[in-house]
Design a protein around this motif. Structure first.
Motif, short mmCIF file in Angstrom:
data_model
loop_
_atom_site.label_atom_id
_atom_site.label_comp_id
_atom_site.label_asym_id
_atom_site.label_seq_id
_atom_site.Cartn_x
_atom_site.Cartn_y
_atom_site.Cartn_z
N SER A 61 45.97 -55.31 31.62
CA SER A 61 44.85 -54.56 32.17
C SER A 61 43.74 -55.49 32.63
O SER A 61 43.66 -56.63 32.19
CB SER A 61 44.31 -53.54 31.17
N GLY A 62 42.94 -54.98 33.53
CA GLY A 62 41.84 -55.77 34.07
C GLY A 62 40.51 -55.14 33.70
O GLY A 62 40.38 -53.92 33.66
N ARG A 94 36.45 -55.09 34.61
CA ARG A 94 35.43 -55.51 35.59
C ARG A 94 34.32 -56.30 34.91
O ARG A 94 33.84 -55.88 33.85
CB ARG A 94 34.82 -54.28 36.25
N MET A 144 42.63 -59.27 31.42
CA MET A 144 42.05 -60.17 32.41
C MET A 144 40.67 -59.70 32.86
O MET A 144 40.43 -58.52 33.04
CB MET A 144 43.02 -60.13 33.60
N ALA A 180 38.40 -59.28 35.83
CA ALA A 180 38.67 -59.19 37.26
C ALA A 180 37.51 -59.77 38.07
O ALA A 180 36.80 -59.05 38.77
CB ALA A 180 38.94 -57.73 37.64
N MET A 201 45.16 -55.74 42.88
CA MET A 201 45.36 -55.16 41.56
C MET A 201 46.86 -55.07 41.25
O MET A 201 47.29 -55.34 40.13
CB MET A 201 44.69 -53.78 41.48
N VAL A 225 44.55 -47.82 31.57
CA VAL A 225 43.40 -47.62 32.48
C VAL A 225 42.97 -46.16 32.44
O VAL A 225 43.72 -45.29 32.02
CB VAL A 225 43.74 -47.95 33.95
N GLN A 244 41.77 -45.06 37.98
CA GLN A 244 42.63 -46.14 38.46
C GLN A 244 44.06 -45.69 38.73
O GLN A 244 44.92 -46.48 39.11
CB GLN A 244 42.64 -47.29 37.45
N HIS A 287 45.54 -46.37 42.18
CA HIS A 287 45.89 -47.77 42.37
C HIS A 287 47.25 -48.09 41.75
O HIS A 287 48.04 -48.87 42.29
CB HIS A 287 44.83 -48.69 41.75
N1 TRP Z 1 40.38 -51.95 39.30
C1 TRP Z 1 40.13 -51.99 37.88
C2 TRP Z 1 38.79 -51.28 37.60
O1 TRP Z 1 38.03 -51.07 38.51
C3 TRP Z 1 40.08 -53.40 37.34
C4 TRP Z 1 41.38 -54.10 37.50
C5 TRP Z 1 41.64 -55.18 38.29
C6 TRP Z 1 42.60 -53.77 36.85
N2 TRP Z 1 42.94 -55.58 38.15
C7 TRP Z 1 43.56 -54.74 37.28
C8 TRP Z 1 42.96 -52.77 35.94
C9 TRP Z 1 44.87 -54.68 36.83
C10 TRP Z 1 44.27 -52.74 35.49
C11 TRP Z 1 45.22 -53.69 35.94
O2 TRP Z 1 38.52 -50.95 36.48
#
Ligand code: TRP
Length: 335
Positions: A10-11, A13, A42, A44, A134, A148, A152, A155
């Motif tokens: 997961s990412g 922000r 991670m 981002a 992403m 998430v 999300q 995405h």
């Molecule tokens: N787009 C996600 C957010 O706005 C952050 C994000 C970036 C993310 N890369 C990712 C989430 C990969 C899950 C996996 O919160």
């Protein structure tokens, strides 16, 4: 029992200043996952460039997000905790995925339309291909689960589309990532002004931040909306009172909660007392986290070490994927 753990990615922000809603909504779930899955979490930082080209505050924000997540219980020894910009393989995969990404589809993405409306003078290609980056973040680790929120999901749907296009064109490399959806099971953390969830963008005075000083916490809790109290035994609680009980449930003991439930039900409750108790329990919950965040932020050498360690773990894993990708795409002219 040496079964290989499933991969979670997961990412986060790097906007900094997490609040209680983030804590119970996301981080506490990351923390729960860290023993059962192989986790890649991670920051981002590159994604933030799509809307925030000014990078003066980026380093500080990245540090804060790392410190906050560690202070909340993420263990950098158990998970790979890293910065997006440190894993260069992601850029390479992003490039390949861009050839599988159609402009028309990207233009229909809800977040793109929202952000384009918000920043009409900066509708850059990076913003358009935000979902491609992403997808690269996720696919670089061949992750199966992505914890998430609802915002999300679209995405992730796009990421699955690229998985299918890639696997179909070049051979099976990626699993389809799915949302690890804790949204429904989640405790919603209500805001202190009686309306909605605690959130960053709404009323700051109704949101408790993990960085708040004790005096701010007390002030905010004491300001929460109440009324003159119930007049009939066992009556239904108005929303804003229910919210206070919900908050109490998160940070106070069961005895405390039961005590005030009983006082509510027999109409002897004094909201001033209840809020005083809630404020103290909030302070006891938040202040150790805040102090830990500050201690980590003061120790730049430690943060550097964590980032380096995370980058190494994530890069090593990403390179394994990229070898598979380059082979599948026949971009291996030396062999
Ligand atoms: N787009 C996600 C957010 O706005 C952050 C994000 C970036 C993310 N890369 C990712 C989430 C990969 C899950 C996996 O919160």
């Amino acid at each position: 029992m040496n079964k290989k753990k499933e991969i979670v990615m997961s990412g986060i922000r790097p906007t900094g200043f997490l609040h209680l809603g983030n804590y119970f909504g996301a981080i506490s779930n990351y923390v729960k996952m860290q023993d059962d899955f192989e986790c890649f979490f991670m920051v981002a930082d590159l994604h933030s460039l799509t809307t925030h080209p000014d990078t003066k505050e980026l380093k500080g924000n990245v540090h804060r997000v790392l410190a906050e997540n560690i202070a909340c219980g993420l263990d950098p020894e158990k998970v790979a905790l890293y910065c997006q910009s440190h894993v260069h393989q992601t850029g390479e995969l992003y490039l390949y995925l861009n050839m599988l990404a159609y402009k028309g589809e990207l233009e229909k993405t809800a977040t793109f339309k929202d952000k384009a409306r918000l920043h009409p003078d900066n509708i850059n290609a990076g913003l358009l291909t935000y979902p491609v980056l992403m997808a690269a973040d996720i696919l670089i680790h061949r992750a199966k689960y992505v914890p998430v929120g609802k915002d999300q999901e679209q995405h992730l749907e796009i990421a699955r589309t690229y998985v299918n296009r890639f696997n179909h064109r070049y051979g099976e490399v990626f699993p389809e990532p799915v949302a690890y959806n804790f949204d429904n099971k989640l405790v919603k953390v209500p805001s202190l002004d009686g309306g909605g969830k605690m959130s960053k963008s709404e009323n700051k005075l109704a949101t408790l931040y993990l960085a708040d000083e004790d005096t701010d916490i007390r002030k905010k809790v004491m300001k929460a909306k109440t009324d003159s109290g119930p007049v009939e035994n066992n009556s239904k609680k108005p929303d804003y009172i229910e919210n206070l009980f919900l908050l109490m449930k998160l940070v106070s003991t069961k005895e405390t909660l039961n005590h005030f439930e009983d006082r509510y039900n027999d109409c002897s409750i004094r909201y001033g007392d209840m809020k005083k108790q809630l404020a103290e329990d909030m302070v006891s919950f938040i202040s150790p986290i805040r102090n830990k965040v500050n201690a980590i932020l003061d120790d730049e050498a430690y943060l550097q070490k964590i980032m380096k360690h995370g980058a190494e773990k994530a890069t090593e894993h990403a390179e394994i994927t990229m070898k598979m990708v380059r082979n599948a795409m026949h971009l291996n002219y030396f062999i």
